[in-house]
Scaffold this motif. Sequence first.
Motif, PDB file in Angstrom:
ATOM      1  N   GLU A 262       0.773  -1.108  -0.111  1.00 38.16           N
ATOM      2  CA  GLU A 262      -0.092   0.076   0.068  1.00 38.16           C
ATOM      3  C   GLU A 262       0.851   1.330  -0.083  1.00 38.16           C
ATOM      4  OE1 GLU A 262      -2.283  -0.567   3.416  1.00 38.16           O
ATOM      5  OE2 GLU A 262      -3.826  -1.803   2.449  1.00 38.16           O
ATOM      6  N   ALA A 263       2.023   1.167   0.492  1.00 36.36           N
ATOM      7  CA  ALA A 263       3.003   2.276   0.340  1.00 36.36           C
ATOM      8  C   ALA A 263       3.709   2.695  -0.903  1.00 36.36           C
ATOM      9  CB  ALA A 263       3.999   2.260   1.715  1.00 36.36           C
ATOM     10  N   VAL A 264       3.732   1.485  -1.779  1.00 34.67           N
ATOM     11  CA  VAL A 264       4.450   1.929  -3.116  1.00 34.67           C
ATOM     12  C   VAL A 264       3.331   1.746  -4.228  1.00 34.67           C
ATOM     13  CG1 VAL A 264       6.560   0.935  -1.871  1.00 34.67           C
ATOM     14  CG2 VAL A 264       4.877  -0.721  -3.253  1.00 34.67           C
ATOM     15  N   VAL A 265       2.175   1.905  -3.955  1.00 33.34           N
ATOM     16  CA  VAL A 265       1.381   1.545  -4.783  1.00 33.34           C
ATOM     17  C   VAL A 265       1.083   2.697  -6.046  1.00 33.34           C
ATOM     18  CG1 VAL A 265      -0.664   2.632  -3.875  1.00 33.34           C
ATOM     19  CG2 VAL A 265      -1.224   1.021  -5.273  1.00 33.34           C
ATOM     20  N   ASP A 266       1.459   3.806  -5.597  1.00 33.77           N
ATOM     21  CA  ASP A 266       1.722   4.880  -6.599  1.00 33.77           C
ATOM     22  C   ASP A 266       2.967   4.985  -7.148  1.00 33.77           C
ATOM     23  OD1 ASP A 266      -0.983   5.829  -5.475  1.00 33.77           O
ATOM     24  OD2 ASP A 266      -0.021   7.074  -3.922  1.00 33.77           O
ATOM     25  N   LEU A 267       3.774   4.252  -6.956  1.00 31.71           N
ATOM     26  CA  LEU A 267       5.047   4.197  -7.815  1.00 31.71           C
ATOM     27  C   LEU A 267       4.879   3.277  -9.175  1.00 31.71           C
ATOM     28  CD1 LEU A 267       7.594   3.750  -4.868  1.00 31.71           C
ATOM     29  CD2 LEU A 267       6.808   5.798  -5.835  1.00 31.71           C
ATOM     30  N   GLY A 268       3.870   2.848  -9.177  1.00 33.69           N
ATOM     31  CA  GLY A 268       3.853   2.283 -10.610  1.00 33.69           C
ATOM     32  C   GLY A 268       4.985   1.107 -10.734  1.00 33.69           C
ATOM     33  N   ALA A 269       5.712   1.338 -11.963  1.00 30.78           N
ATOM     34  CA  ALA A 269       6.813   0.300 -12.253  1.00 30.78           C
ATOM     35  C   ALA A 269       8.025   0.557 -11.280  1.00 30.78           C
ATOM     36  CB  ALA A 269       7.227   0.596 -13.911  1.00 30.78           C
ATOM     37  N   ASP A 270       8.014   1.413 -10.559  1.00 31.86           N
ATOM     38  CA  ASP A 270       9.181   1.718  -9.773  1.00 31.86           C
ATOM     39  C   ASP A 270       9.073   0.866  -8.339  1.00 31.86           C
ATOM     40  OD1 ASP A 270      10.638   2.962 -11.525  1.00 31.86           O
ATOM     41  OD2 ASP A 270       9.799   4.778 -11.025  1.00 31.86           O
ATOM     42  N   ALA A 271       7.708   0.513  -8.168  1.00 32.92           N
ATOM     43  CA  ALA A 271       7.498  -0.046  -6.988  1.00 32.92           C
ATOM     44  C   ALA A 271       8.272  -1.431  -6.507  1.00 32.92           C
ATOM     45  CB  ALA A 271       5.792  -0.435  -6.663  1.00 32.92           C
ATOM     46  N   GLU A 272       8.716  -1.268  -5.178  1.00 38.10           N
ATOM     47  CA  GLU A 272       9.659  -2.513  -4.908  1.00 38.10           C
ATOM     48  C   GLU A 272       9.575  -2.815  -3.515  1.00 38.10           C
ATOM     49  OE1 GLU A 272      13.731  -2.149  -6.623  1.00 38.10           O
ATOM     50  OE2 GLU A 272      14.274  -2.432  -4.224  1.00 38.10           O
ATOM     51  N   GLY A 306       8.608   3.112  -0.612  1.00 42.66           N
ATOM     52  CA  GLY A 306       7.673   4.157  -0.602  1.00 42.66           C
ATOM     53  C   GLY A 306       8.077   5.624   0.217  1.00 42.66           C
ATOM     54  N   PRO A 307       6.897   6.253   0.299  1.00 40.58           N
ATOM     55  CA  PRO A 307       7.460   7.759   0.811  1.00 40.58           C
ATOM     56  C   PRO A 307       7.817   7.632   2.392  1.00 40.58           C
ATOM     57  CG  PRO A 307       5.008   7.430   0.693  1.00 40.58           C
ATOM     58  CD  PRO A 307       5.648   6.206   0.033  1.00 40.58           C
ATOM     59  N   GLY A 308       7.705   6.633   3.002  1.00 38.10           N
ATOM     60  CA  GLY A 308       8.009   6.555   4.502  1.00 38.10           C
ATOM     61  C   GLY A 308       7.178   6.935   5.299  1.00 38.10           C
ATOM     62  N   VAL A 309       7.434   6.627   6.582  1.00 38.68           N
ATOM     63  CA  VAL A 309       6.376   6.690   7.716  1.00 38.68           C
ATOM     64  C   VAL A 309       6.428   8.168   8.170  1.00 38.68           C
ATOM     65  CG1 VAL A 309       5.639   6.128  10.088  1.00 38.68           C
ATOM     66  CG2 VAL A 309       6.291   4.470   8.440  1.00 38.68           C
ATOM     67  N   PRO A 310       5.481   9.013   8.583  1.00 35.84           N
ATOM     68  CA  PRO A 310       5.508  10.380   9.164  1.00 35.84           C
ATOM     69  C   PRO A 310       6.357  10.292  10.242  1.00 35.84           C
ATOM     70  CG  PRO A 310       3.047   9.850   8.313  1.00 35.84           C
ATOM     71  CD  PRO A 310       3.905   8.708   8.202  1.00 35.84           C
ATOM     72  N   GLU A 311       7.228  11.043  10.768  1.00 32.34           N
ATOM     73  CA  GLU A 311       8.049  11.109  11.882  1.00 32.34           C
ATOM     74  C   GLU A 311       7.359  11.345  13.165  1.00 32.34           C
ATOM     75  OE1 GLU A 311      12.087  13.650  13.437  1.00 32.34           O
ATOM     76  OE2 GLU A 311      11.175  14.364  11.437  1.00 32.34           O
ATOM     77  N   ASP A 312       6.278  11.996  13.213  1.00 32.05           N
ATOM     78  CA  ASP A 312       5.402  12.214  14.393  1.00 32.05           C
ATOM     79  C   ASP A 312       4.755  11.009  14.801  1.00 32.05           C
ATOM     80  OD1 ASP A 312       3.934  12.491  11.985  1.00 32.05           O
ATOM     81  OD2 ASP A 312       2.255  13.423  13.134  1.00 32.05           O
ATOM     82  N   GLN A 352      12.651   6.390   6.141  1.00 31.15           N
ATOM     83  CA  GLN A 352      12.934   7.479   5.522  1.00 31.15           C
ATOM     84  C   GLN A 352      12.349   7.565   4.278  1.00 31.15           C
ATOM     85  OE1 GLN A 352      17.311   7.946   4.613  1.00 31.15           O
ATOM     86  NE2 GLN A 352      17.625   6.071   5.350  1.00 31.15           N
ATOM     87  N   PRO A 353      12.224   8.651   3.618  1.00 26.50           N
ATOM     88  CA  PRO A 353      11.728   8.360   1.992  1.00 26.50           C
ATOM     89  C   PRO A 353      12.578   7.526   1.046  1.00 26.50           C
ATOM     90  CG  PRO A 353      11.803  11.071   2.695  1.00 26.50           C
ATOM     91  CD  PRO A 353      12.534  10.171   3.765  1.00 26.50           C
ATOM     92  N   ARG A 354      11.625   6.640   0.655  1.00 24.90           N
ATOM     93  CA  ARG A 354      12.439   5.952  -0.274  1.00 24.90           C
ATOM     94  C   ARG A 354      12.939   4.514   0.366  1.00 24.90           C
ATOM     95  NH1 ARG A 354      10.481   6.124  -5.177  1.00 24.90           N
ATOM     96  NH2 ARG A 354      12.311   5.060  -6.345  1.00 24.90           N
ATOM     97  N   LYS A 355      13.084   4.520   1.488  1.00 27.09           N
ATOM     98  CA  LYS A 355      13.552   3.346   2.376  1.00 27.09           C
ATOM     99  C   LYS A 355      12.864   3.337   3.699  1.00 27.09           C
ATOM    100  CE  LYS A 355      17.959   1.311   3.502  1.00 27.09           C
ATOM    101  NZ  LYS A 355      19.526   1.669   3.801  1.00 27.09           N
TER     102      LYS A 355
END
Length: 395
Positions: A262-272, A306-312, A352-355
């Motif tokens: 669900e975190a990478v669904v918007d990345l399309g072909a780059d989802a990993e 994916g975009p990562g978990v919000p820091e808060d 963090q973003p992308r990891k």
Amino acid sequence: MSSAAEQRKRLPSDGDAILNAVPNPVLVIGPDGMIMDANMAAESFFDSSTQFLQRQSLKKLVPFGSPLLALIDQVRTTSAPVNEYKVDLGTPRTGADRLVDLHVAPLPERPGAIVVMLQERTIADKMDRQLTHRSAARSVIALAAMLAHEIKNPLSGIRGAAQLLEQQASSEDRMLTRLICDEADRIVTLVDRMEVFGDDRPVARGPVNIHSVLDHVKRLAQSGFARNIRFIEDYDPSLPPVLANQDQLIQVFLNLVKNAAEAVVDLGADAEIQLTTAFRPGVRLSVPGKKSRVSLPLEFCVKDNGPGVPEDLMPNLFDPFVTTKPTGSGLGLALVAKIIGDHGGIIECESQPRKTTFRVLMPMYSATKQPDQSPKNSHGDDVSGTPLHASQGSN
């Protein structure tokens, strides 16, 4: 060959063996600030091979103005070892907020060379947070028991009354009675999910092949919610079996993989999504009320880009009702933490973003300490714990 280049020669093979046996990251820094050698733990910490590290200066690997650089200069001046605690070595390469204790000492056998050992603070902090997660889960257990008794019975009466009214209501009013029934059903479903936390019945545990679990989860994901997502496997084929219940581990990793998808669904072909297993000796958990410490050498990770978990949200990510999803209940990760805790392990998230990495540390099965059990799970899979010879790569 210059003296600096000679200093950067690798240590002898016996030195390599000693360095690699140390579970903490160790670096040998030359007089010119270049990295002369590194052990396997340092390779993992900096996410780089020794060959790559030997071409880098330490300044390129640590944050600008890091106290580590000043400590090395101090050791060169005084020829005496120094320690520094809770130093942040977080960089885009190593990840944010990498708190470590630093131990810096001269290397008399090589004039001008410095030995640096890093001891991650995050391991101790993970232990403390995991105990907090378990305390939160116990609170949910009490809340679930109360909800089951005090809410489900009145809801049955409300739903029954709404159904009786529906029989004599106009078409416009039927919309309202149907709304009452639907909302009552939704609350019952939520309470049913929370009742899982109150299930303290013992489950059969034995030697489980974690690669069999991960392969099963991957097949389920690729046939459904992760159909268009690229999976990467990085397994240690010699990993010993884990002491666990296979069905519950499938539940844990299916939940983690679903969250990653669900975190990478918007990345399309780059989802990993990356699944990894490794043996990490040296991690021990102190169990409250007992003098003994439990070893947690088995590491299983689910990573996504994916975009990562919000820091808060990070400090309370495994607490009940904490979620980043607009329609989520916030019980999935709380249940995961409960299951891992019941197995004597810990789970932690680094993001963090992308990891983003969800890391599970668990005890391994020991035939000398555990009863001989070789059960089969509900899927008919043998859980005898024979390691799979999984290849690295992507599908």
